[in-house]
Design a protein around this motif. Structure first.
Motif, mmCIF file in Angstrom:
data_model
loop_
_atom_site.group_PDB
_atom_site.id
_atom_site.type_symbol
_atom_site.label_atom_id
_atom_site.label_comp_id
_atom_site.label_asym_id
_atom_site.label_seq_id
_atom_site.Cartn_x
_atom_site.Cartn_y
_atom_site.Cartn_z
ATOM 1 N N LEU A 120 1.818 -9.063 -53.631
ATOM 2 C CA LEU A 120 0.434 -9.551 -54.019
ATOM 3 C C LEU A 120 -0.040 -8.709 -55.252
ATOM 4 C CD1 LEU A 120 -1.323 -10.575 -50.886
ATOM 5 C CD2 LEU A 120 0.217 -11.988 -52.337
ATOM 6 N N ASP A 121 0.092 -9.444 -56.532
ATOM 7 C CA ASP A 121 -0.511 -8.626 -57.617
ATOM 8 C C ASP A 121 -1.918 -9.495 -58.157
ATOM 9 O OD1 ASP A 121 -1.058 -7.082 -59.922
ATOM 10 O OD2 ASP A 121 0.965 -7.496 -60.655
ATOM 11 N N VAL A 122 -2.927 -9.319 -57.524
ATOM 12 C CA VAL A 122 -4.066 -10.153 -57.675
ATOM 13 C C VAL A 122 -5.200 -9.265 -57.950
ATOM 14 C CG1 VAL A 122 -3.130 -12.149 -56.527
ATOM 15 C CG2 VAL A 122 -4.486 -10.512 -55.432
ATOM 16 N N GLY A 123 -4.873 -8.170 -58.580
ATOM 17 C CA GLY A 123 -6.058 -7.401 -58.972
ATOM 18 C C GLY A 123 -7.017 -7.018 -57.590
ATOM 19 N N ASN A 124 -8.212 -6.909 -57.639
ATOM 20 C CA ASN A 124 -9.190 -6.674 -56.671
ATOM 21 C C ASN A 124 -9.437 -7.761 -55.719
ATOM 22 O OD1 ASN A 124 -10.471 -4.484 -55.646
ATOM 23 N ND2 ASN A 124 -12.422 -5.070 -56.514
ATOM 24 N N HIS A 125 -8.619 -8.886 -55.723
ATOM 25 C CA HIS A 125 -8.764 -9.791 -54.659
ATOM 26 C C HIS A 125 -7.740 -10.109 -53.480
ATOM 27 C CE1 HIS A 125 -11.496 -11.472 -57.668
ATOM 28 N NE2 HIS A 125 -10.612 -11.256 -58.710
ATOM 29 N N VAL A 126 -7.211 -8.820 -53.227
ATOM 30 C CA VAL A 126 -6.113 -8.980 -52.020
ATOM 31 C C VAL A 126 -6.869 -9.300 -50.646
ATOM 32 C CG1 VAL A 126 -5.015 -7.466 -50.844
ATOM 33 C CG2 VAL A 126 -4.677 -7.284 -53.186
ATOM 34 N N PRO A 127 -8.253 -8.830 -50.596
ATOM 35 C CA PRO A 127 -8.825 -9.340 -49.310
ATOM 36 C C PRO A 127 -9.042 -10.843 -49.106
ATOM 37 C CG PRO A 127 -9.798 -7.503 -50.098
ATOM 38 C CD PRO A 127 -8.864 -7.828 -51.068
ATOM 39 N N LYS A 144 -18.497 -0.039 -54.440
ATOM 40 C CA LYS A 144 -18.947 0.223 -52.947
ATOM 41 C C LYS A 144 -18.780 -0.865 -52.232
ATOM 42 C CE LYS A 144 -23.093 2.176 -50.854
ATOM 43 N NZ LYS A 144 -24.389 2.623 -51.058
ATOM 44 N N GLY A 145 -18.946 -2.248 -52.862
ATOM 45 C CA GLY A 145 -19.043 -3.438 -52.152
ATOM 46 C C GLY A 145 -17.761 -3.715 -51.329
ATOM 47 N N ASP A 146 -16.556 -3.141 -52.066
ATOM 48 C CA ASP A 146 -15.105 -3.636 -51.719
ATOM 49 C C ASP A 146 -14.858 -2.732 -50.334
ATOM 50 O OD1 ASP A 146 -15.106 -4.787 -54.215
ATOM 51 O OD2 ASP A 146 -13.781 -2.953 -55.055
ATOM 52 N N LYS A 147 -15.504 -2.004 -49.934
ATOM 53 C CA LYS A 147 -15.113 -1.158 -48.601
ATOM 54 C C LYS A 147 -14.850 -1.992 -47.487
ATOM 55 C CE LYS A 147 -15.884 3.295 -46.355
ATOM 56 N NZ LYS A 147 -16.759 4.270 -46.207
ATOM 57 N N LYS A 148 -16.092 -2.833 -47.253
ATOM 58 C CA LYS A 148 -15.963 -3.829 -45.896
ATOM 59 C C LYS A 148 -14.566 -4.825 -46.016
ATOM 60 C CE LYS A 148 -18.702 -6.775 -43.147
ATOM 61 N NZ LYS A 148 -19.116 -8.107 -43.227
ATOM 62 N N GLN A 149 -14.371 -5.310 -47.201
ATOM 63 C CA GLN A 149 -13.385 -6.445 -47.467
ATOM 64 C C GLN A 149 -11.994 -5.658 -47.239
ATOM 65 O OE1 GLN A 149 -14.224 -8.203 -51.214
ATOM 66 N NE2 GLN A 149 -15.081 -10.069 -50.067
ATOM 67 N N CYS A 150 -11.927 -4.370 -47.600
ATOM 68 C CA CYS A 150 -10.726 -3.578 -47.731
ATOM 69 C C CYS A 150 -10.378 -3.557 -46.197
ATOM 70 C CB CYS A 150 -10.723 -2.534 -48.313
ATOM 71 S SG CYS A 150 -10.456 -2.931 -50.085
ATOM 72 N N ILE A 151 -11.435 -3.127 -45.359
ATOM 73 C CA ILE A 151 -11.343 -2.625 -43.933
ATOM 74 C C ILE A 151 -10.932 -3.978 -43.134
ATOM 75 C CG2 ILE A 151 -12.640 -1.979 -41.835
ATOM 76 C CD1 ILE A 151 -14.239 -0.014 -43.703
ATOM 77 N N GLU A 152 -11.585 -5.145 -43.426
ATOM 78 C CA GLU A 152 -11.178 -6.297 -42.945
ATOM 79 C C GLU A 152 -9.617 -6.888 -43.019
ATOM 80 O OE1 GLU A 152 -14.161 -8.949 -44.167
ATOM 81 O OE2 GLU A 152 -15.814 -8.162 -42.670
ATOM 82 N N ALA A 153 -9.185 -6.561 -44.435
ATOM 83 C CA ALA A 153 -7.957 -6.849 -44.776
ATOM 84 C C ALA A 153 -6.861 -5.824 -43.873
ATOM 85 C CB ALA A 153 -7.758 -6.765 -46.226
ATOM 86 N N ILE A 154 -7.105 -4.672 -43.861
ATOM 87 C CA ILE A 154 -6.382 -3.829 -43.393
ATOM 88 C C ILE A 154 -6.510 -4.077 -41.724
ATOM 89 C CG2 ILE A 154 -6.246 -1.295 -42.213
ATOM 90 C CD1 ILE A 154 -7.324 -0.617 -45.302
ATOM 91 N N GLN A 155 -7.357 -4.340 -41.009
ATOM 92 C CA GLN A 155 -7.529 -4.883 -39.472
ATOM 93 C C GLN A 155 -6.859 -6.008 -39.646
ATOM 94 O OE1 GLN A 155 -9.061 -3.288 -37.113
ATOM 95 N NE2 GLN A 155 -7.747 -4.468 -36.145
ATOM 96 N N GLN A 156 -6.871 -7.079 -40.492
ATOM 97 C CA GLN A 156 -5.945 -8.342 -40.343
ATOM 98 C C GLN A 156 -4.427 -7.947 -40.359
ATOM 99 O OE1 GLN A 156 -6.429 -11.168 -43.823
ATOM 100 N NE2 GLN A 156 -4.975 -12.336 -43.012
#
Length: 121
Positions: A56-63, A90-102
């Motif tokens: 996935l090469d979608v920039g900051n849209h991975v989550p 700063k706002g990316d942190k929650k989405q990244c954590i959710e993506a890692i959990q997924q």
């Protein structure tokens, strides 16, 4: 383009050949979720399809892209993923954590490649 659901996305094209998603104006393009793509092809119903590596090469849209790939990832069809989950704002942190959990919920092993710190800052 890839997104969390099947929708239209606005792309702003630049002279250097790159394109960026722009919420306000740009070229309208159809976007789709990976789950929809796999479902339309019958991949989720058959167990004989294998995706060795999904990059996935979608920039900051991975989550957002991963949230549209829940069924595909849970199916076990994708054996390996290559993606960048860099927290740039700063706002990316929650989405990244959710993506890692997924990814962990779908039994993927997470490996870090490259330089940087892992963990809370």
């Amino acid at each position: 383009g890839l997104t969390s659901d099947d929708s239209a996305v606005l792309f702003q094209y630049h002279e250097d050949g790159t394109a960026r998603i722009n919420d306000n104006w740009g070229h309208k393009s159809q976007a789709f979720a990976l789950d929809s793509f796999a479902r339309e092809r019958g991949w989720l119903e058959r167990n004989d399809e294998i995706i060795s590596v999904l990059k996935l090469d979608v920039g900051n849209h991975v989550p957002q892209v991963l949230s549209g790939a829940t069924e595909l990832l849970a199916s076990g069809m994708v054996k390996a993923l290559i993606l960048d989950l860099t927290i740039r704002h700063k706002g990316d942190k929650k989405q990244c954590i959710e993506a890692i959990q997924q990814l962990m919920d779908a039994d993927y092993e997470l490996l870090m490649w490259g330089e940087g710190d892992v963990g809370p800052s």
